[in-house]
Each structure stands twice: as C-alpha cells, then as structure tokens.
Design an enzyme around this catalytic site. Structure first.
Site, PDB file in Angstrom:
ATOM      1  N   ASP A  59     -10.554 -38.539  34.366  1.00 51.73           N
ATOM      2  CA  ASP A  59     -10.580 -38.201  35.794  1.00 51.73           C
ATOM      3  C   ASP A  59     -11.823 -37.344  36.042  1.00 51.73           C
ATOM      4  O   ASP A  59     -11.960 -36.264  35.444  1.00 51.73           O
ATOM      5  CB  ASP A  59      -9.293 -37.427  36.131  1.00 51.73           C
ATOM      6  CG  ASP A  59      -9.185 -37.082  37.606  1.00 51.73           C
ATOM      7  OD1 ASP A  59     -10.218 -37.069  38.310  1.00 51.73           O
ATOM      8  OD2 ASP A  59      -8.058 -36.799  38.046  1.00 51.73           O
ATOM      9  N   SER A 140     -24.607 -42.845  49.198  1.00 53.70           N
ATOM     10  CA  SER A 140     -24.314 -43.918  50.166  1.00 53.70           C
ATOM     11  C   SER A 140     -25.230 -43.791  51.376  1.00 53.70           C
ATOM     12  O   SER A 140     -25.655 -42.685  51.728  1.00 53.70           O
ATOM     13  CB  SER A 140     -22.863 -43.802  50.637  1.00 53.70           C
ATOM     14  OG  SER A 140     -22.596 -44.764  51.643  1.00 53.70           O
ATOM     15  N   TYR A 153     -15.934 -38.313  54.417  1.00 58.08           N
ATOM     16  CA  TYR A 153     -16.549 -39.146  53.371  1.00 58.08           C
ATOM     17  C   TYR A 153     -18.068 -39.073  53.522  1.00 58.08           C
ATOM     18  O   TYR A 153     -18.792 -38.834  52.559  1.00 58.08           O
ATOM     19  CB  TYR A 153     -16.067 -40.594  53.477  1.00 58.08           C
ATOM     20  CG  TYR A 153     -16.809 -41.529  52.542  1.00 58.08           C
ATOM     21  CD1 TYR A 153     -16.536 -41.535  51.175  1.00 58.08           C
ATOM     22  CD2 TYR A 153     -17.820 -42.386  53.002  1.00 58.08           C
ATOM     23  CE1 TYR A 153     -17.235 -42.377  50.300  1.00 58.08           C
ATOM     24  CE2 TYR A 153     -18.519 -43.222  52.154  1.00 58.08           C
ATOM     25  CZ  TYR A 153     -18.222 -43.213  50.796  1.00 58.08           C
ATOM     26  OH  TYR A 153     -18.926 -44.034  49.939  1.00 58.08           O
ATOM     27  N   LYS A 157     -20.950 -37.494  50.899  1.00 54.86           N
ATOM     28  CA  LYS A 157     -22.079 -38.246  50.333  1.00 54.86           C
ATOM     29  C   LYS A 157     -23.415 -37.566  50.682  1.00 54.86           C
ATOM     30  O   LYS A 157     -24.369 -37.634  49.901  1.00 54.86           O
ATOM     31  CB  LYS A 157     -22.044 -39.698  50.815  1.00 54.86           C
ATOM     32  CG  LYS A 157     -20.902 -40.506  50.197  1.00 54.86           C
ATOM     33  CD  LYS A 157     -21.038 -40.605  48.678  1.00 54.86           C
ATOM     34  CE  LYS A 157     -19.994 -41.494  48.051  1.00 54.86           C
ATOM     35  NZ  LYS A 157     -20.163 -41.681  46.601  1.00 54.86           N
TER      36      LYS A 157
HETATM   37  N1  LIG Z   1     -18.224 -50.362  48.506  1.00 55.19           N
HETATM   38  C1  LIG Z   1     -19.077 -49.873  49.384  1.00 55.19           C
HETATM   39  O1  LIG Z   1     -19.240 -50.431  50.470  1.00 55.19           O
HETATM   40  C2  LIG Z   1     -19.873 -48.641  49.047  1.00 55.19           C
HETATM   41  C3  LIG Z   1     -21.005 -48.352  49.821  1.00 55.19           C
HETATM   42  C4  LIG Z   1     -21.756 -47.200  49.498  1.00 55.19           C
HETATM   43  C5  LIG Z   1     -21.381 -46.411  48.436  1.00 55.19           C
HETATM   44  N2  LIG Z   1     -20.260 -46.725  47.706  1.00 55.19           N
HETATM   45  C6  LIG Z   1     -19.936 -45.852  46.577  1.00 55.19           C
HETATM   46  O2  LIG Z   1     -19.973 -46.640  45.395  1.00 55.19           O
HETATM   47  C7  LIG Z   1     -19.214 -45.998  44.379  1.00 55.19           C
HETATM   48  C8  LIG Z   1     -18.362 -47.032  43.666  1.00 55.19           C
HETATM   49  O3  LIG Z   1     -17.346 -47.502  44.527  1.00 55.19           O
HETATM   50  P1  LIG Z   1     -16.981 -49.045  44.686  1.00 55.19           P
HETATM   51  O4  LIG Z   1     -17.410 -49.432  46.036  1.00 55.19           O
HETATM   52  O5  LIG Z   1     -17.435 -49.825  43.508  1.00 55.19           O
HETATM   53  O6  LIG Z   1     -15.369 -48.941  44.771  1.00 55.19           O
HETATM   54  P2  LIG Z   1     -14.230 -49.364  43.733  1.00 55.19           P
HETATM   55  O7  LIG Z   1     -12.965 -48.892  44.336  1.00 55.19           O
HETATM   56  O8  LIG Z   1     -14.343 -50.819  43.424  1.00 55.19           O
HETATM   57  O9  LIG Z   1     -14.573 -48.509  42.434  1.00 55.19           O
HETATM   58  C9  LIG Z   1     -14.384 -47.124  42.376  1.00 55.19           C
HETATM   59  C10 LIG Z   1     -13.836 -46.785  40.998  1.00 55.19           C
HETATM   60  O10 LIG Z   1     -13.767 -45.341  40.892  1.00 55.19           O
HETATM   61  C11 LIG Z   1     -12.561 -45.037  40.211  1.00 55.19           C
HETATM   62  N3  LIG Z   1     -12.133 -43.667  40.520  1.00 55.19           N
HETATM   63  C12 LIG Z   1     -11.665 -43.188  41.701  1.00 55.19           C
HETATM   64  N4  LIG Z   1     -11.341 -41.888  41.578  1.00 55.19           N
HETATM   65  C13 LIG Z   1     -11.614 -41.545  40.294  1.00 55.19           C
HETATM   66  C14 LIG Z   1     -11.467 -40.337  39.547  1.00 55.19           C
HETATM   67  N5  LIG Z   1     -10.960 -39.226  40.104  1.00 55.19           N
HETATM   68  N6  LIG Z   1     -11.854 -40.332  38.250  1.00 55.19           N
HETATM   69  C15 LIG Z   1     -12.337 -41.463  37.672  1.00 55.19           C
HETATM   70  N7  LIG Z   1     -12.482 -42.629  38.323  1.00 55.19           N
HETATM   71  C16 LIG Z   1     -12.111 -42.675  39.613  1.00 55.19           C
HETATM   72  C17 LIG Z   1     -11.549 -46.070  40.710  1.00 55.19           C
HETATM   73  O11 LIG Z   1     -10.439 -46.182  39.830  1.00 55.19           O
HETATM   74  C18 LIG Z   1     -12.411 -47.330  40.768  1.00 55.19           C
HETATM   75  O12 LIG Z   1     -12.370 -48.047  39.548  1.00 55.19           O
HETATM   76  C19 LIG Z   1     -18.423 -44.910  45.083  1.00 55.19           C
HETATM   77  O13 LIG Z   1     -19.018 -43.644  44.831  1.00 55.19           O
HETATM   78  C20 LIG Z   1     -18.547 -45.275  46.552  1.00 55.19           C
HETATM   79  O14 LIG Z   1     -18.410 -44.135  47.389  1.00 55.19           O
HETATM   80  C21 LIG Z   1     -19.520 -47.818  47.983  1.00 55.19           C
END
Ligand SMILES: NC(=O)c1ccc[n+]([C@@H]2O[C@H](COP(=O)([O-])OP(=O)(O)OC[C@H]3O[C@@H](n4cnc5c(N)ncnc54)[C@H](O)[C@@H]3O)[C@@H](O)[C@H]2O)c1
Length: 250
Positions: A59, A140, A153, A157
């Site tokens: 975590d 982001s 959120y 970021k």
């Molecule tokens: N998807 C989008 O549109 C988008 C856009 C910009 C930025 N992001 C950022 O990209 C990053 C990855 O997200 P994603 O879009 O691949 O989403 P996702 O939900 O597919 O992956 C996120 C992962 O983080 C893990 N996670 C969450 N809380 C956690 C914790 N406390 N400890 C360990 N692991 C934890 C989850 O289990 C999951 O596997 C994030 O930081 C998100 O904010 C996403």
C-alpha cells in the site's frame, strides 16, 4: 538491438492495472528488472506472471510497505535505479460541496502521501550510496488544466507536479532526477470515476472532443514517455511535467 533501460532496477506502484501495467511491460522489454507493487494481489500477480517480473502487495500510503519494497529490491537485485509513483485514486466526479471527508483524504493519501513516503524511505538509499536515481510521478493534465467536478483529485495532482519540481531542484546536485508525466484521460480502471458514469465510448466523447489529437491517452503513450525519462537520453532532464495529452493543455 540495444535496450534502453538495460540492467536497471525499477519499482512501479499500481502496476497491476492500466498505465502501471503498461509501464511495467515497456520497462521489462527495455531490459529493466521490474518490481510491481499494488493493493490488488490478484491483478499484481497476474501482470507480474505475464511479464516475468516481481510483485509485492504494498500500500503506497504505508511506510512499512515502502520499507519492505526497498528491502526486496536490495535483497533480490542488489540495487535500485528507478521509482515510478503511478498508483492513484479519485472519488467519482461530483459537485465539490458533496465531497466527503474520506474521499478528500483518499486523494491526498494515495496521490500525495505516497510521494512523501517514497522520498522519505527511498531517498536515503540513493544519498547514502551516492547513487544517481530517477523518480517519475504519474501526475495528470487534471493538475494543470482542471475540469469541473474533481476539485480535490485535481488539487492532489497539482501537488504532485509541484513536489516533483521542488525535489528536482533540491536533489539535482546529487544527480537524483524527479519528473512527472501528465496523461490526459485514458481508458483504465479509474476512468468511470473521472467521467462520473460508465466508461463507454459514448460517455468519453465529451472529454475526448477537447483533445486536439482526437483520442485519449493509452498505457503505451504513458509507458513510452516514462521510458524516455528513465533512460540515459534524459540525463539532463529534471523537474519537467511532460504532458502526454494530444495537445489538451496547449
Ligand atoms: N486513467 C486516466 O484517465 C488517467 C489520466 C491521468 C492520470 N491518471 C493517473 O494514472 C495513474 C494510474 O491510474 P490508471 O488510470 O492506470 O488507473 P487503474 O485504476 O487502472 O490503476 C491504478 C492502480 O493503482 C492501484 N492502487 C490504488 N491505490 C493504491 C494504494 N494505496 N497502494 C497501492 N496501489 C494502489 C490500484 O489497485 C490499481 O491497480 C494514477 O495516478 C492516475 O491518477 C489516470
């Protein structure tokens, strides 16, 4: 073929899904020993097995879990070079006055406290061993060009981007680089929360219409940007927020 990250050792948080799984795949292809961490035992194990890399359930909000991951890197590979702070969390898009305390806390714990702990636990390793290091945070476009309904959120970021710049200048003399990658909306496990409704092509249309290149970001886009920042080609690059957004932030 010369691999771009040959012989490096990397920790990738949240590697069990979405962008993190894409970054782990790219880094593995490019010769890095990857340690995926995630909250989800099932997803982390599945991705790690498919890539032939290591997985630790950890975590990002817990100090003892970061300590265990560092210990694993040193015991197993004898070194650490790259840290990708990718794990993130959000609540579902909604009017800001309706956000609950636990939703606010979740954003700042998972998105910001994680960076605090990764620096607190891992920086001493680089400093005491006089080793160059590379931290890449997945921030982001939400932190740079926010949309309504995701105030805390977006603010978390923005904190990621700011902390990245501060640490970049603070540790530049030690050759420890800090950069952020800023994806625009993609289609991952979190997308339905950003949209505040199911992640379908129809529901994504309004968001995608604001992206000049006409599509969202993919794990491959994000992984390619991270690979560049982690490589020797970026040895003089620190403190940037690299937008991977098809022109959204222009
Ligand atoms: N998807 C989008 O549109 C988008 C856009 C910009 C930025 N992001 C950022 O990209 C990053 C990855 O997200 P994603 O879009 O691949 O989403 P996702 O939900 O597919 O992956 C996120 C992962 O983080 C893990 N996670 C969450 N809380 C956690 C914790 N406390 N400890 C360990 N692991 C934890 C989850 O289990 C999951 O596997 C994030 O930081 C998100 O904010 C996403």
């Amino acid at each position: 073929m010369v691999r771009r990250l040959e012989g490096k050792v990397a920790i990738i948080t949240g590697g069990g899904s979405g962008f993190g799984a894409g970054i782990a795949a790219k880094f593995t292809q490019e010769g890095t020993k990857v340690i995926i961490t995630d909250l989800s035992q099932d997803n982390g194990t599945k991705i790690a097995q498919s890539l032939g890399c290591d997985f630790l359930r950890a975590d990002v909000t817990k100090r003892e879990d970061w300590e265990a991951v560092l210990e694993h890197a040193i015991d197993t590979f004898g070194r650490l070079d790259i840290v990708v702070n990718n794990a993130g969390a959000t609540y579902s898009n909604k009017p800001t006055e309706t956000v609950k305390d636990d939703e606010f806390d979740m954003c700042f714990h998972v998105n910001v406290r994680s960076l605090y702990l990764s620096s607190s636990v891992l920086l001493p390793y680089f400093l005491e061993n006089d080793r160059p290091g590379c931290f890449i945070q997945i921030a982001s476009t939400a932190g740079l060009r926010p949309r309504p309904g995701l105030t805390w959120y977006n603010a978390s970021k923005a904190a990621v981007s700011n902390a990245t710049k501060t640490m970049a200048v603070e540790y530049a003399p030690n050759k420890i680089r800090f950069n952020a990658v800023c994806p625009v909306v993609g289609s991952t496990g979190m997308t339905h929360l950003f949209l505040g409704k199911p992640d379908t092509e129809e529901n994504r249309k309004a968001w995608v219409s604001t992206i000049p290149m006409g599509r969202g970001s993919t794990p491959k886009d994000v992984a390619n940007a991270c690979c560049y920042l982690a490589s020797e080609e970026a040895e003089f690059i620190t403190g940037v927020n690299l937008e991977v957004d098809g022109g959204r932030c222009v």
